[in-house]
Scaffold this motif. Structure first.
Motif, short mmCIF file in Angstrom:
data_model
loop_
_atom_site.label_atom_id
_atom_site.label_comp_id
_atom_site.label_asym_id
_atom_site.label_seq_id
_atom_site.Cartn_x
_atom_site.Cartn_y
_atom_site.Cartn_z
N GLU A 253 0.87 -1.48 0.10
CA GLU A 253 -0.25 -0.48 -0.08
C GLU A 253 0.38 0.85 -0.12
O GLU A 253 2.15 1.41 0.56
N PRO A 254 0.71 2.64 -0.64
CA PRO A 254 0.94 3.42 -0.37
C PRO A 254 1.32 4.27 0.99
O PRO A 254 0.57 3.92 1.68
N ALA A 255 2.97 3.85 1.49
CA ALA A 255 3.09 5.00 2.71
C ALA A 255 2.97 5.45 3.44
O ALA A 255 2.89 6.45 4.67
N ASP A 256 2.96 6.45 2.59
CA ASP A 256 2.35 8.13 3.29
C ASP A 256 1.07 8.75 2.03
O ASP A 256 0.64 8.29 1.20
N ALA A 257 1.20 10.66 2.45
CA ALA A 257 0.40 11.35 1.61
C ALA A 257 0.91 11.37 0.02
O ALA A 257 0.04 11.12 -0.67
N LEU A 258 1.96 11.43 -0.09
CA LEU A 258 2.85 11.97 -1.39
C LEU A 258 2.49 10.53 -2.34
O LEU A 258 1.51 10.97 -3.71
N GLU A 259 2.82 9.50 -1.64
CA GLU A 259 2.55 8.50 -2.56
C GLU A 259 0.99 7.75 -2.92
O GLU A 259 0.36 7.31 -4.10
N ARG A 260 0.05 7.90 -2.18
CA ARG A 260 -1.17 8.07 -2.58
C ARG A 260 -1.84 9.13 -3.53
O ARG A 260 -2.24 8.30 -4.21
N GLN A 261 -1.70 10.28 -3.50
CA GLN A 261 -1.28 11.09 -4.45
C GLN A 261 -0.89 10.65 -6.03
O GLN A 261 -1.49 10.51 -6.65
N LEU A 262 -0.10 10.04 -5.64
CA LEU A 262 1.00 8.98 -7.28
C LEU A 262 -0.19 8.28 -7.43
O LEU A 262 -0.39 7.92 -8.05
N ALA A 263 -0.66 7.42 -6.61
CA ALA A 263 -0.99 6.33 -6.67
C ALA A 263 -2.24 6.47 -7.23
O ALA A 263 -2.06 6.05 -8.01
N ALA A 264 -2.95 7.51 -6.63
CA ALA A 264 -4.41 8.04 -7.37
C ALA A 264 -4.34 8.79 -8.87
O ALA A 264 -4.53 8.57 -9.66
N LEU A 265 -3.03 9.03 -9.05
CA LEU A 265 -2.63 9.58 -10.54
C LEU A 265 -3.10 8.19 -11.57
O LEU A 265 -3.46 8.39 -12.61
N TRP A 266 -1.74 7.40 -10.90
CA TRP A 266 -1.91 6.22 -11.64
C TRP A 266 -3.23 5.50 -12.13
O TRP A 266 -3.43 5.29 -12.95
N ALA A 267 -3.79 5.59 -10.91
CA ALA A 267 -4.66 5.17 -11.32
C ALA A 267 -6.17 5.51 -12.25
O ALA A 267 -6.54 4.97 -12.96
N GLU A 268 -5.90 7.02 -12.21
CA GLU A 268 -6.85 7.68 -13.06
C GLU A 268 -6.31 7.58 -14.55
O GLU A 268 -6.86 7.43 -15.22
N LEU A 269 -5.32 7.51 -14.69
CA LEU A 269 -4.50 7.32 -16.23
C LEU A 269 -4.30 5.95 -16.37
O LEU A 269 -4.77 5.76 -18.01
N LEU A 270 -4.30 5.02 -15.77
CA LEU A 270 -4.37 3.95 -16.54
C LEU A 270 -5.53 2.75 -15.33
O LEU A 270 -5.58 1.79 -16.71
N ASP A 271 -6.52 3.87 -16.23
CA ASP A 271 -7.75 3.10 -15.51
C ASP A 271 -7.60 1.92 -15.07
O ASP A 271 -8.59 0.98 -15.16
N ARG A 272 -7.11 1.79 -13.65
CA ARG A 272 -6.88 1.00 -12.52
C ARG A 272 -7.62 1.18 -11.34
O ARG A 272 -7.67 2.55 -10.70
N GLU A 273 -8.13 -0.02 -10.20
CA GLU A 273 -8.91 0.55 -9.25
C GLU A 273 -7.86 0.76 -8.56
O GLU A 273 -8.06 1.23 -7.28
N HIS A 274 -6.60 -0.07 -8.31
CA HIS A 274 -5.87 0.05 -6.84
C HIS A 274 -4.45 0.25 -8.20
O HIS A 274 -3.94 -0.93 -8.38
N ILE A 275 -3.69 0.81 -7.28
CA ILE A 275 -1.68 0.57 -7.32
C ILE A 275 -1.44 0.60 -6.24
O ILE A 275 -1.36 1.31 -5.40
N GLY A 276 -0.17 -0.29 -6.38
CA GLY A 276 0.32 -0.98 -4.73
C GLY A 276 2.06 0.28 -5.17
O GLY A 276 1.91 0.49 -6.72
N ARG A 277 2.49 0.44 -4.07
CA ARG A 277 4.18 1.70 -4.00
C ARG A 277 5.14 0.90 -5.09
O ARG A 277 5.62 1.34 -5.49
N HIS A 278 4.91 -0.32 -5.51
CA HIS A 278 5.82 -1.15 -6.46
C HIS A 278 5.75 -2.11 -7.41
O HIS A 278 6.05 -2.38 -7.96
N ASP A 279 4.35 -1.24 -7.72
CA ASP A 279 4.03 -1.65 -9.04
C ASP A 279 4.50 -1.04 -10.05
O ASP A 279 4.31 0.53 -9.73
#
Length: 147
Positions: free
Chosen positions: A25-51
C-alpha cells in the motif's frame, strides 16, 4: 502465436487485487497522491507502491501525460523540469521510487532556502588570521567576534 500461453499471462478474476496487495500500500500522502494519479491514467482500481508503471499497461506516451499531471496536481513538482521528471519515471517506474525522488528534491530545495535565509551574516575575516565578526538580523540584532 501461442494463444494459450498469452492467455495464461492475464490475471485471473480476483488475482489482480492479490497482486496489488503484494506490491504494498502507498506509505504516505505523496505516495497516495501518485497512486491515485496512476490509477486514473491507467484506468485501474488499485495501484501499489511497488507496481511497475509499464507492467500495468503504461507506455512512454502515458509517462509523458503522467508527468504533466504530476506537475499540475502536486504543488512540490510545479517547478521541476518536465524532462528531468520524465527521465526519472522512465528509469524508476514505481510509485515508491517517484515519491522518494520528489520528496528528496523538495527536501533539498527547502534546505537551500533555509541556508540562504540564515540569520547570521559574516562581515569580514577568513577565519585564518583575523577573528570573524558575526551579526544577526531580526528584532534584536547583535554582533559578536570570535569563532
Amino acid at each position: 502465436m501461442d494463444r494459450a500461453r498469452l492467455l495464461s499471462w492475464l490475471p485471473r478474476p480476483g488475482e489482480t487485487r492479490d497482486a496489488a496487495a503484494r506490491s504494498g500500500e502507498p506509505a504516505d500522502a505523496l505516495e497516495r497522491q501518485l497512486a491515485a494519479l496512476w490509477a486514473e491514467l491507467l484506468d485501474r482500481e488499485h495501484i501499489g507502491r511497488h507496481d511497475d508503471f509499464f507492467d500495468l499497461g503504461g507506455d512512454s506516451l502515458l509517462v509523458a501525460r503522467m508527468v504533466g499531471r504530476i506537475r499540475e496536481r502536486i504543488p512540490d513538482a510545479v517547478n521541476l523540469e518536465w524532462e528531468v521528471v520524465l527521465r526519472h519515471m522512465l528509469r524508476h517506474p514505481t510509485v515508491a521510487a517517484l515519491a522518494a525522488y520528489l520528496g528528496g528534491v523538495t527536501a533539498a530545495r527547502q534546505e537551500r532556502t533555509t541556508a540562504r535565509s540564515s540569520p547570521l551574516v559574516r562581515l569580514h575575516g577568513s577565519g585564518r588570521t583575523r577573528s570573524p565578526c558575526w551579526c544577526t538580523r531580526g528584532p534584536a540584532p547583535s554582533c559578536r567576534t570570535g569563532r
